[in-house]
Design a protein around this motif. Structure first.
Motif, PDB file in Angstrom:
ATOM      1  N   ARG A 107       0.830  -1.211   0.000  1.00 54.32           N
ATOM      2  CA  ARG A 107       0.000   0.000   0.000  1.00 54.32           C
ATOM      3  C   ARG A 107       0.860   1.255   0.000  1.00 54.32           C
ATOM      4  O   ARG A 107       0.557   2.227  -0.691  1.00 54.32           O
ATOM      5  N   ALA A 108       1.949   1.224   0.773  1.00 52.73           N
ATOM      6  CA  ALA A 108       2.823   2.394   0.820  1.00 52.73           C
ATOM      7  C   ALA A 108       3.446   2.662  -0.548  1.00 52.73           C
ATOM      8  O   ALA A 108       3.570   3.817  -0.976  1.00 52.73           O
ATOM      9  N   GLN A 109       3.840   1.600  -1.254  1.00 50.71           N
ATOM     10  CA  GLN A 109       4.389   1.776  -2.597  1.00 50.71           C
ATOM     11  C   GLN A 109       3.338   2.343  -3.549  1.00 50.71           C
ATOM     12  O   GLN A 109       3.637   3.203  -4.387  1.00 50.71           O
ATOM     13  N   THR A 110       2.103   1.869  -3.425  1.00 53.97           N
ATOM     14  CA  THR A 110       1.032   2.370  -4.284  1.00 53.97           C
ATOM     15  C   THR A 110       0.805   3.859  -4.060  1.00 53.97           C
ATOM     16  O   THR A 110       0.703   4.648  -5.015  1.00 53.97           O
ATOM     17  N   ASP A 111       0.729   4.271  -2.790  1.00 53.75           N
ATOM     18  CA  ASP A 111       0.541   5.693  -2.478  1.00 53.75           C
ATOM     19  C   ASP A 111       1.706   6.527  -2.998  1.00 53.75           C
ATOM     20  O   ASP A 111       1.530   7.650  -3.487  1.00 53.75           O
ATOM     21  N   TYR A 112       2.901   5.974  -2.904  1.00 51.34           N
ATOM     22  CA  TYR A 112       4.110   6.663  -3.363  1.00 51.34           C
ATOM     23  C   TYR A 112       4.064   6.887  -4.875  1.00 51.34           C
ATOM     24  O   TYR A 112       4.309   8.007  -5.354  1.00 51.34           O
ATOM     25  N   VAL A 113       3.724   5.850  -5.641  1.00 51.46           N
ATOM     26  CA  VAL A 113       3.668   5.989  -7.096  1.00 51.46           C
ATOM     27  C   VAL A 113       2.603   7.004  -7.496  1.00 51.46           C
ATOM     28  O   VAL A 113       2.814   7.829  -8.390  1.00 51.46           O
ATOM     29  N   ARG A 114       1.462   6.964  -6.842  1.00 46.67           N
ATOM     30  CA  ARG A 114       0.431   7.971  -7.126  1.00 46.67           C
ATOM     31  C   ARG A 114       0.971   9.377  -6.880  1.00 46.67           C
ATOM     32  O   ARG A 114       0.743  10.299  -7.671  1.00 46.67           O
ATOM     33  N   ALA A 115       1.701   9.550  -5.777  1.00 39.71           N
ATOM     34  CA  ALA A 115       2.261  10.863  -5.453  1.00 39.71           C
ATOM     35  C   ALA A 115       3.263  11.309  -6.505  1.00 39.71           C
ATOM     36  O   ALA A 115       3.335  12.500  -6.842  1.00 39.71           O
ATOM     37  N   LEU A 116       4.049  10.380  -7.045  1.00 41.40           N
ATOM     38  CA  LEU A 116       5.033  10.727  -8.067  1.00 41.40           C
ATOM     39  C   LEU A 116       4.364  11.282  -9.322  1.00 41.40           C
ATOM     40  O   LEU A 116       4.885  12.189  -9.971  1.00 41.40           O
ATOM     41  N   PHE A 117       3.219  10.736  -9.669  1.00 38.24           N
ATOM     42  CA  PHE A 117       2.496  11.221 -10.841  1.00 38.24           C
ATOM     43  C   PHE A 117       1.764  12.537 -10.566  1.00 38.24           C
ATOM     44  O   PHE A 117       1.505  13.299 -11.499  1.00 38.24           O
ATOM     45  N   GLU A 118       1.427  12.790  -9.304  1.00 39.34           N
ATOM     46  CA  GLU A 118       0.536  13.908  -8.991  1.00 39.34           C
ATOM     47  C   GLU A 118       1.251  15.151  -8.482  1.00 39.34           C
ATOM     48  O   GLU A 118       0.653  16.228  -8.438  1.00 39.34           O
ATOM     49  N   ASN A 119       2.516  15.058  -8.077  1.00 35.51           N
ATOM     50  CA  ASN A 119       3.207  16.191  -7.464  1.00 35.51           C
ATOM     51  C   ASN A 119       4.483  16.551  -8.225  1.00 35.51           C
ATOM     52  O   ASN A 119       5.127  15.692  -8.820  1.00 35.51           O
ATOM     53  N   ASP A 120       4.837  17.831  -8.160  1.00 32.42           N
ATOM     54  CA  ASP A 120       6.079  18.287  -8.804  1.00 32.42           C
ATOM     55  C   ASP A 120       7.307  17.912  -7.994  1.00 32.42           C
ATOM     56  O   ASP A 120       8.396  17.766  -8.544  1.00 32.42           O
ATOM     57  N   LEU A 121       7.141  17.765  -6.674  1.00 35.53           N
ATOM     58  CA  LEU A 121       8.266  17.389  -5.816  1.00 35.53           C
ATOM     59  C   LEU A 121       7.770  16.333  -4.831  1.00 35.53           C
ATOM     60  O   LEU A 121       6.796  16.557  -4.109  1.00 35.53           O
ATOM     61  N   SER A 122       8.435  15.186  -4.831  1.00 37.49           N
ATOM     62  CA  SER A 122       8.034  14.087  -3.953  1.00 37.49           C
ATOM     63  C   SER A 122       9.229  13.572  -3.182  1.00 37.49           C
ATOM     64  O   SER A 122      10.343  13.512  -3.708  1.00 37.49           O
ATOM     65  N   PHE A 123       8.975  13.188  -1.927  1.00 40.31           N
ATOM     66  CA  PHE A 123       9.995  12.583  -1.077  1.00 40.31           C
ATOM     67  C   PHE A 123       9.569  11.157  -0.747  1.00 40.31           C
ATOM     68  O   PHE A 123       8.420  10.917  -0.376  1.00 40.31           O
ATOM     69  N   GLY A 124      10.496  10.214  -0.877  1.00 40.34           N
ATOM     70  CA  GLY A 124      10.288   8.839  -0.458  1.00 40.34           C
ATOM     71  C   GLY A 124      11.307   8.508   0.619  1.00 40.34           C
ATOM     72  O   GLY A 124      12.510   8.504   0.342  1.00 40.34           O
ATOM     73  N   ILE A 125      10.853   8.249   1.843  1.00 39.79           N
ATOM     74  CA  ILE A 125      11.745   8.096   2.987  1.00 39.79           C
ATOM     75  C   ILE A 125      11.481   6.756   3.656  1.00 39.79           C
ATOM     76  O   ILE A 125      10.340   6.424   3.998  1.00 39.79           O
ATOM     77  N   GLY A 126      12.535   5.971   3.843  1.00 40.32           N
ATOM     78  CA  GLY A 126      12.376   4.681   4.485  1.00 40.32           C
ATOM     79  C   GLY A 126      13.585   3.798   4.277  1.00 40.32           C
ATOM     80  O   GLY A 126      14.554   4.192   3.618  1.00 40.32           O
ATOM     81  N   PRO A 127      13.557   2.584   4.822  1.00 44.42           N
ATOM     82  CA  PRO A 127      14.740   1.718   4.790  1.00 44.42           C
ATOM     83  C   PRO A 127      15.042   1.165   3.412  1.00 44.42           C
ATOM     84  O   PRO A 127      14.236   1.262   2.474  1.00 44.42           O
ATOM     85  N   ALA A 128      16.221   0.563   3.295  1.00 43.89           N
ATOM     86  CA  ALA A 128      16.643  -0.045   2.036  1.00 43.89           C
ATOM     87  C   ALA A 128      15.706  -1.184   1.654  1.00 43.89           C
ATOM     88  O   ALA A 128      15.127  -1.855   2.508  1.00 43.89           O
ATOM     89  N   GLY A 129      15.560  -1.380   0.341  1.00 48.63           N
ATOM     90  CA  GLY A 129      14.771  -2.501  -0.140  1.00 48.63           C
ATOM     91  C   GLY A 129      13.287  -2.257  -0.253  1.00 48.63           C
ATOM     92  O   GLY A 129      12.520  -3.181  -0.524  1.00 48.63           O
ATOM     93  N   THR A 130      12.843  -1.008  -0.061  1.00 51.34           N
ATOM     94  CA  THR A 130      11.415  -0.717  -0.117  1.00 51.34           C
ATOM     95  C   THR A 130      10.976  -0.168  -1.473  1.00 51.34           C
ATOM     96  O   THR A 130       9.817   0.188  -1.645  1.00 51.34           O
TER      97      THR A 130
END
Length: 330
Positions: free
Chosen positions: A127-150
């Motif tokens: 779910r977190a990956q899904t929300d992240y991809v949606r944000a990448l398409f919808e925002n001019d600046l996006s941050f993805g923060i979390g551990p390796a391998g996500t």
């Protein structure tokens, strides 16, 4: 697309699949795909002709997963253990649609998100990956923060390739701080490209998953794809580009400000990092932490967070991260 028929009883759910060849692929060699679903969801799956009977408390979820995987096969996609694990995590949300490849309809179909590239279609596995991809398409600046391998960088590069081949941006620019090199950079053999390429290799690896090798080499030669250390961004205005800053926890506050202010007309930026892996000298503040503090709440800037539950590498990786996190908290 013809969805499999479903017949339910109190103790089992029966799925009927119209294409026996696709059903063979769904089951996998020696039924290994079914075995993976059985193990993960604690159900029992029996095959009878072109039907699958699912028994167990999680039979409804298993049925949704099977239907979603079958829909992937109908769309010409391949199945592997990672894709099956992703569908299990997502609960089989959505079964795809008949939209043209790369259209907004296909990318966002209900709860399902797909990112088409030249070599493969990428589907978020949590779910977190899904929300992240949606944000990448919808925002001019996006941050993805979390551990390796996500999947923070991997998914960002996939979205960048999707927007590039769709004509939404003219260039892809991928960057990382070369903190690990430090003063040793000058002692490495070769020219500047030879010196910094080892630190950029994860970005090359991600691109190679989405673009044919010859096309990727040609685009790099034409400077339509650039992979360069963060220091090389100074003084530039990055217009009509998809720009990714990876390992951003190793950027200083001034470097982060420099990078973010390169944003030009028609561009999108993605910043990824892991706050637990800062390699800056002791006492040097991380620019990622400062950006998080200063920019939260500003419109058209998104922050997406990942945890060990979103790790999509070997299952041991999640447990290793959890062990280190527990030790730090203790």
């Amino acid at each position: 697309m013809t969805p499999p028929a479903v017949a339910g009883e109190d103790h089992e759910t029966v799925l009927e699949f119209p294409d026996n060849r696709l059903l063979i692929d769904l089951c996998g060699e020696f039924d290994r795909n079914l075995a993976q679903i059985e193990h993960e969801l604690d159900v029992h799956i029996m095959r009878r002709g072109n039907k699958l009977s699912v028994i167990g408390d999680a039979r409804d979820k298993a049925a949704e997963v099977l239907r979603a995987l079958y829909a992937r096969l109908e769309n010409g996609q391949q199945l592997d253990a990672g894709e099956i694990n992703g569908e299990i995590r997502m609960g089989g949300a959505g079964n795809g649609d008949d939209g043209e490849p790369g259209t907004q309809k296909e990318m966002f179909s209900g709860d399902r998100v797909e990112v088409a590239t030249r070599k493969k279609t990428v589907v978020p596995r949590t779910r977190a990956q899904t929300d992240y991809v949606r944000a990448l398409f919808e925002n001019d600046l996006s941050f993805g923060i979390g551990p390796a391998g996500t999947g923070k960088t991997y998914l960002a590069v996939a979205v960048g390739v999707n927007l590039f081949i769709g004509g939404h941006v003219d260039r892809i620019i991928l960057s990382r701080p070369a903190v690990e090199a430090g003063e040793r950079l000058g002692f490495l053999p070769g020219d500047m490209k030879d010196k910094v390429d080892p630190y950029m290799q994860p970005l090359y690896d991600a691109l190679n998953d989405f673009l044919p090798g010859k096309q990727m080499a040609k685009l790099i030669e034409e400077k339509r794809i650039e992979i360069a250390p963060l220091a090389f961004m100074r003084g530039r205005t990055l217009s009509n580009a998809f720009v990714v800053l990876d390992e951003a926890q190793n950027a200083t506050t001034m470097q982060m400000k420099m990078f973010l202010t390169r944003l030009g007309e028609g561009s999108r930026m993605v910043v990824t990092g892991d706050r637990s892996q800062v390699d800056l000298p002791r006492g040097q503040a991380s620019g990622l932490a400062d950006a998080e503090r200063l920019l939260s709440g500003i419109g058209n800037i998104s922050f997406n967070y990942f945890t060990s539950r979103d790790v999509v590498r070997h299952p041991l990786v999640a447990r290793i991260i959890e062990a280190y996190d527990a030790d730090a908290d203790g």
